[in-house]
Design a protein around this motif. Structure first.
Motif, mmCIF file in Angstrom:
data_model
loop_
_atom_site.group_PDB
_atom_site.id
_atom_site.type_symbol
_atom_site.label_atom_id
_atom_site.label_comp_id
_atom_site.label_asym_id
_atom_site.label_seq_id
_atom_site.Cartn_x
_atom_site.Cartn_y
_atom_site.Cartn_z
ATOM 1 N N GLU A 113 1.006 15.982 11.798
ATOM 2 C CA GLU A 113 2.473 15.326 12.041
ATOM 3 C C GLU A 113 2.927 14.727 10.563
ATOM 4 O O GLU A 113 1.962 14.603 9.778
ATOM 5 N N THR A 114 4.038 14.923 10.290
ATOM 6 C CA THR A 114 4.556 14.443 9.186
ATOM 7 C C THR A 114 5.798 13.577 9.275
ATOM 8 O O THR A 114 6.204 13.283 10.453
ATOM 9 N N PHE A 115 5.907 12.437 8.466
ATOM 10 C CA PHE A 115 7.006 11.582 8.636
ATOM 11 C C PHE A 115 7.293 10.919 6.845
ATOM 12 O O PHE A 115 7.020 11.690 6.009
ATOM 13 N N SER A 116 8.406 10.339 7.064
ATOM 14 C CA SER A 116 8.886 9.905 5.442
ATOM 15 C C SER A 116 9.035 8.355 5.608
ATOM 16 O O SER A 116 9.477 7.932 6.684
ATOM 17 N N VAL A 117 9.298 7.862 4.570
ATOM 18 C CA VAL A 117 9.585 6.440 4.157
ATOM 19 C C VAL A 117 10.642 6.360 3.245
ATOM 20 O O VAL A 117 10.692 7.092 2.407
ATOM 21 N N ASP A 118 11.237 5.282 3.347
ATOM 22 C CA ASP A 118 12.344 4.774 2.232
ATOM 23 C C ASP A 118 11.793 3.859 1.183
ATOM 24 O O ASP A 118 11.100 2.986 1.378
ATOM 25 N N CYS A 119 12.234 4.401 0.106
ATOM 26 C CA CYS A 119 11.663 3.698 -1.113
ATOM 27 C C CYS A 119 12.218 2.321 -1.088
ATOM 28 O O CYS A 119 13.401 1.986 -1.065
ATOM 29 N N PRO A 120 11.159 1.233 -1.137
ATOM 30 C CA PRO A 120 11.530 -0.245 -1.061
ATOM 31 C C PRO A 120 12.434 -0.657 -2.384
ATOM 32 O O PRO A 120 13.014 -1.833 -2.152
ATOM 33 N N GLY A 121 12.525 0.317 -3.296
ATOM 34 C CA GLY A 121 13.362 0.061 -4.569
ATOM 35 C C GLY A 121 14.814 0.544 -4.506
ATOM 36 O O GLY A 121 15.746 -0.379 -4.665
ATOM 37 N N THR A 160 2.125 13.781 5.277
ATOM 38 C CA THR A 160 1.230 14.183 6.357
ATOM 39 C C THR A 160 0.367 13.174 6.674
ATOM 40 O O THR A 160 -0.341 12.706 6.057
ATOM 41 N N THR A 161 0.117 13.189 8.105
ATOM 42 C CA THR A 161 -0.514 11.851 8.673
ATOM 43 C C THR A 161 -1.935 12.197 8.500
ATOM 44 O O THR A 161 -2.361 13.522 8.710
ATOM 45 N N HIS A 162 -2.922 11.390 8.015
ATOM 46 C CA HIS A 162 -4.353 11.572 7.974
ATOM 47 C C HIS A 162 -4.864 10.033 7.780
ATOM 48 O O HIS A 162 -4.015 9.216 7.640
ATOM 49 N N PRO A 163 -6.121 9.689 8.251
ATOM 50 C CA PRO A 163 -6.542 8.349 8.279
ATOM 51 C C PRO A 163 -6.430 7.729 6.592
ATOM 52 O O PRO A 163 -6.876 8.615 5.994
ATOM 53 N N GLY A 164 -5.888 6.426 6.530
ATOM 54 C CA GLY A 164 -5.937 5.893 5.412
ATOM 55 C C GLY A 164 -4.676 5.488 4.608
ATOM 56 O O GLY A 164 -3.551 5.404 5.893
ATOM 57 N N THR A 165 -4.554 5.468 3.386
ATOM 58 C CA THR A 165 -3.290 5.028 2.701
ATOM 59 C C THR A 165 -3.247 6.143 1.675
ATOM 60 O O THR A 165 -4.033 6.571 0.953
ATOM 61 N N VAL A 166 -1.925 6.490 1.203
ATOM 62 C CA VAL A 166 -1.274 7.231 0.312
ATOM 63 C C VAL A 166 -0.472 6.745 -0.594
ATOM 64 O O VAL A 166 0.028 5.618 -0.170
ATOM 65 N N GLY A 167 -0.210 6.941 -1.812
ATOM 66 C CA GLY A 167 0.693 6.383 -2.861
ATOM 67 C C GLY A 167 1.761 7.414 -2.980
ATOM 68 O O GLY A 167 1.828 8.567 -3.132
ATOM 69 N N ILE A 168 3.111 6.629 -3.340
ATOM 70 C CA ILE A 168 4.318 7.468 -3.572
ATOM 71 C C ILE A 168 4.600 6.762 -4.788
ATOM 72 O O ILE A 168 4.456 5.622 -4.967
ATOM 73 N N HIS A 169 5.357 7.444 -5.628
ATOM 74 C CA HIS A 169 5.989 7.222 -6.716
ATOM 75 C C HIS A 169 7.412 7.783 -7.014
ATOM 76 O O HIS A 169 7.719 8.661 -6.769
ATOM 77 N N CYS A 170 8.243 6.802 -6.971
ATOM 78 C CA CYS A 170 9.724 7.057 -7.005
ATOM 79 C C CYS A 170 10.586 7.113 -8.372
ATOM 80 O O CYS A 170 10.109 6.385 -9.425
#
Length: 51
Positions: free
Chosen positions: A3-11, A20-30
């Motif tokens: 499964e995939t999803f998106s998030v909105d940048c808080p900035g 892509t969903t998998h257990p844990g945490t990933v980082g994004i850079h905007c």
């Protein structure tokens, strides 16, 4: 299939993904200068900071 999803940048509010969903945490850079960690289980931004 994963499964995939998106998030909105808080900035700047731009949509970041797909993530892509998998257990844990990933980082994004905007390009607006914000780095955030994404809670995969919760499908949202966990914490964020400006570079």
């Amino acid at each position: 299939m994963a499964e995939t999803f998106s998030v909105d940048c808080p900035g700047c509010g731009k949509e970041k993904g797909p993530i892509t969903t998998h257990p844990g945490t990933v980082g994004i850079h905007c390009s607006c200068g914000v780095t955030s960690s994404v809670d995969v289980d919760g499908k949202g931004v966990d914490e964020w900071w400006e570079r």
